[in-house]
Design a protein around this motif. Structure first.
Motif, short mmCIF file in Angstrom:
data_model
loop_
_atom_site.label_atom_id
_atom_site.label_comp_id
_atom_site.label_asym_id
_atom_site.label_seq_id
_atom_site.Cartn_x
_atom_site.Cartn_y
_atom_site.Cartn_z
N PRO A 177 49.79 57.88 -52.35
CA PRO A 177 48.68 56.94 -52.49
C PRO A 177 47.33 57.65 -52.47
N GLU A 178 46.34 56.97 -53.05
CA GLU A 178 44.96 57.42 -52.95
C GLU A 178 44.32 56.66 -51.80
N ALA A 179 44.17 57.35 -50.65
CA ALA A 179 43.78 56.65 -49.43
C ALA A 179 42.42 57.07 -48.90
N SER A 180 41.61 57.75 -49.72
CA SER A 180 40.25 58.11 -49.30
C SER A 180 39.31 57.93 -50.47
N ALA A 190 47.35 62.40 -48.74
CA ALA A 190 46.91 61.08 -49.22
C ALA A 190 45.40 60.98 -49.34
N PRO A 244 38.35 56.85 -45.12
CA PRO A 244 39.63 56.18 -45.42
C PRO A 244 39.39 54.87 -46.15
N THR A 245 40.22 54.60 -47.15
CA THR A 245 40.06 53.38 -47.94
C THR A 245 41.29 52.47 -47.89
N ARG A 246 42.33 52.88 -47.18
CA ARG A 246 43.54 52.06 -47.05
C ARG A 246 44.08 52.21 -45.64
N THR A 247 44.42 51.09 -45.01
CA THR A 247 45.05 51.18 -43.70
C THR A 247 46.47 51.71 -43.85
N TYR A 249 49.38 58.19 -42.38
CA TYR A 249 49.47 59.21 -43.41
C TYR A 249 49.77 60.58 -42.78
#
Length: 312
Positions: free
Chosen positions: A5-8, A145, A164-167, A170
């Protein structure tokens, strides 16, 4: 293949740059090999073609195959430099978390004293700045991530930041071979909602990092030389952080985190003007986590941010 995932906030930009480089490289490879194939077929054995070797120059074609690839790769270079600068410039509102790497674990210190081992809790949408140092050998913080990665060095602070952009939870790895159990040196980053993170911080508060440093300042005997009432001729530390320090060799240095750290571990390297090099080195005598607390205390000593005396 497992989806990463792209999480940042920078993950998508890094992926975009990677795919652009991959696509550009594929175009160049395709063009080169297509040209090779055309010439191989055209000038194969038995084919009636001109093999005299006479030069037939076409300036337009030569300029095109030189300048077009140059312009494309220059655009990639400018794109990557802008991204690199953004990744090395944390926002002013980023919260600072200190990291100590050691064989074979990660230790995280939050500003309010929360301490974690191999797990880092952060808030969704809140920029986080990691200030990192190693207690032994070179390590490397890597969160796939988030698409962030940075060496962690002994005796020197390094930093990285992310938003961070997703809870979620990781993986965090050490990406630098650091010894026998390198493969086991991992952890996780837990991204919580702002409200959930605030509850976590409140439930794990144990006194600020600066307050812990105040206690250590007395425990390690620093106050015996550096407090105002001391009979020892040693530099005074109130308001030291951020000031310019004249040295015995005529140079001047900024009293930043690096200077404070080196003054504790390598006191003979940069001796303040007017003082003898009497202070013993605390290198290998106290843990890097304790040095972080001392530095945090020295950063606020003598300011209106200084914490009240702790019981000890």
């Amino acid at each position: 293949m497992t989806y990463l995932p792209e999480a940042s906030s920078v993950a998508g930009r890094i992926d975009g740059l990677f795919y652009a480089m991959l696509g550009l490289s594929a175009v160049v490879v395709l063009a080169v090999f297509t040209t090779m194939l055309v010439f191989a077929v055209r000038f194969r054995r038995g084919r009636n073609v001109d093999r005299s070797g006479e030069s037939h120059r076409d300036l337009g074609i030569e300029m095109a195959w030189t300048l077009v690839p140059f312009a494309m790769f220059l655009a990639i270079f400018v794109w990557s430099i802008r991204l690199w600068i953004d990744m090395r410039t944390p926002p002013p509102d980023a919260s600072t978390i200190h990291v100590v790497g050691k064989q074979w674990m990660w230790e995280f210190e939050h500003p309010d004293g929360q301490r974690e081992i191999d797990t880092l809790h952060v808030a969704l949408g809140q920029p986080v700045r990691l200030v990192m140092i190693s207690q032994d050998v070179i390590h490397d913080v890597y969160v796939p991530a988030f698409r962030v990665k940075q060496d962690v060095l002994p005796g020197r602070y390094t930093q990285l930041w992310f938003t961070p952009t997703r809870t979620g939870t990781y993986d965090l790895f050490c990406a630098e071979y650091c010894g026998t159990d390198h493969s086991r040196m991992g952890g996780v980053v837990v991204v919580q909602t702002p409200a959930g993170h605030a509850r976590w911080l409140a439930s794990h508060a144990s006194g600020s990092l600066a307050n812990q440093g105040r206690v250590l300042f007395t425990r390690f005997g620093c106050a015996g030389c550096h407090d105002a009432g001391s009979s020892v001729h040693a530099p005074r530390l109130d308001g030291l952080y951020g000031s310019t320090v004249p040295l015995a060799d005529g140079r001047q240095v900024l009293a930043d985190e690096r200077y404070l750290h080196d003054s504790i571990t390598l006191p003979d390297r940069e001796v303040a003007a007017g003082y003898a090099p009497l202070m013993p080195s605390y290198k290998d005598r106290i843990d890097e986590s304790d040095i972080l607390a001392l530095v945090a205390y020295l950063k606020v000593r003598g300011t209106d941010r200084e914490t009240p005396h702790a019981a000890h």
